[in-house]
Design a protein around this motif. Sequence first.
Motif, short mmCIF file in Angstrom:
data_model
loop_
_atom_site.label_atom_id
_atom_site.label_comp_id
_atom_site.label_asym_id
_atom_site.label_seq_id
_atom_site.Cartn_x
_atom_site.Cartn_y
_atom_site.Cartn_z
N UNK A 22 0.83 -1.21 0.00
CA UNK A 22 0.00 0.00 0.00
C UNK A 22 0.86 1.26 0.00
N UNK A 23 1.91 1.27 0.81
CA UNK A 23 2.80 2.43 0.87
C UNK A 23 3.53 2.64 -0.45
N UNK A 24 3.97 1.55 -1.07
CA UNK A 24 4.65 1.64 -2.36
C UNK A 24 3.71 2.23 -3.41
N UNK A 25 2.46 1.76 -3.43
CA UNK A 25 1.50 2.27 -4.40
C UNK A 25 1.17 3.74 -4.14
N UNK A 26 1.08 4.12 -2.89
CA UNK A 26 0.82 5.53 -2.56
C UNK A 26 1.96 6.41 -3.07
N UNK A 27 3.19 5.97 -2.85
CA UNK A 27 4.35 6.75 -3.29
C UNK A 27 4.39 6.84 -4.81
N UNK A 28 4.14 5.73 -5.49
CA UNK A 28 4.15 5.74 -6.95
C UNK A 28 3.01 6.59 -7.50
N UNK A 29 1.87 6.60 -6.83
CA UNK A 29 0.74 7.43 -7.26
C UNK A 29 1.09 8.90 -7.15
N UNK A 31 3.86 10.26 -7.63
CA UNK A 31 4.79 10.62 -8.70
C UNK A 31 4.29 10.20 -10.09
N UNK A 32 3.02 9.85 -10.17
CA UNK A 32 2.39 9.43 -11.44
C UNK A 32 3.19 8.33 -12.15
N UNK A 33 3.61 7.33 -11.39
CA UNK A 33 4.39 6.23 -11.94
C UNK A 33 3.49 5.03 -12.21
N UNK A 34 4.04 4.08 -12.95
CA UNK A 34 3.33 2.84 -13.28
C UNK A 34 3.90 1.69 -12.46
N UNK A 35 3.13 0.63 -12.38
CA UNK A 35 3.58 -0.62 -11.77
C UNK A 35 3.35 -1.74 -12.77
N UNK A 36 4.09 -2.81 -12.59
CA UNK A 36 3.96 -3.97 -13.46
C UNK A 36 3.12 -5.02 -12.72
N UNK A 46 1.81 -3.00 -17.73
CA UNK A 46 2.17 -1.82 -16.95
C UNK A 46 0.90 -1.00 -16.83
N UNK A 47 0.53 -0.67 -15.59
CA UNK A 47 -0.65 0.15 -15.37
C UNK A 47 -0.29 1.28 -14.41
N UNK A 48 -1.04 2.38 -14.44
CA UNK A 48 -0.78 3.45 -13.48
C UNK A 48 -0.99 2.95 -12.06
N UNK A 49 -0.15 3.41 -11.15
CA UNK A 49 -0.25 2.99 -9.75
C UNK A 49 -1.61 3.33 -9.18
N UNK A 50 -2.18 4.44 -9.64
CA UNK A 50 -3.50 4.85 -9.16
C UNK A 50 -4.54 3.78 -9.48
N UNK A 51 -4.45 3.20 -10.66
CA UNK A 51 -5.38 2.14 -11.07
C UNK A 51 -5.16 0.89 -10.21
#
Length: 58
Positions: A22-29, A31-36, A46-51
């Motif tokens: 959850x913390x990783x996703x919050x941080x990536x959100x 900074x408008x980053x994506x996650x795999x 690859x999708x936006x962390x917000x999604x």
Amino acid sequence: MSEKEILDLQDKIDRGLQLAEERMLQEKTLHNECVVVQTMEGTIQRIPAKQAMSSLAL
């Protein structure tokens, strides 16, 4: 270790991993980053962390 101690330890580990994700996703959100992620069909995307964060709430 008794069975209860093992289950308690596993529960703590599971909660810690969930909190870290959850913390990783919050941080990536922030900074408008994506996650795999891997879909149910097994494909990698690859999708936006917000999604990804919104799908965790479900």
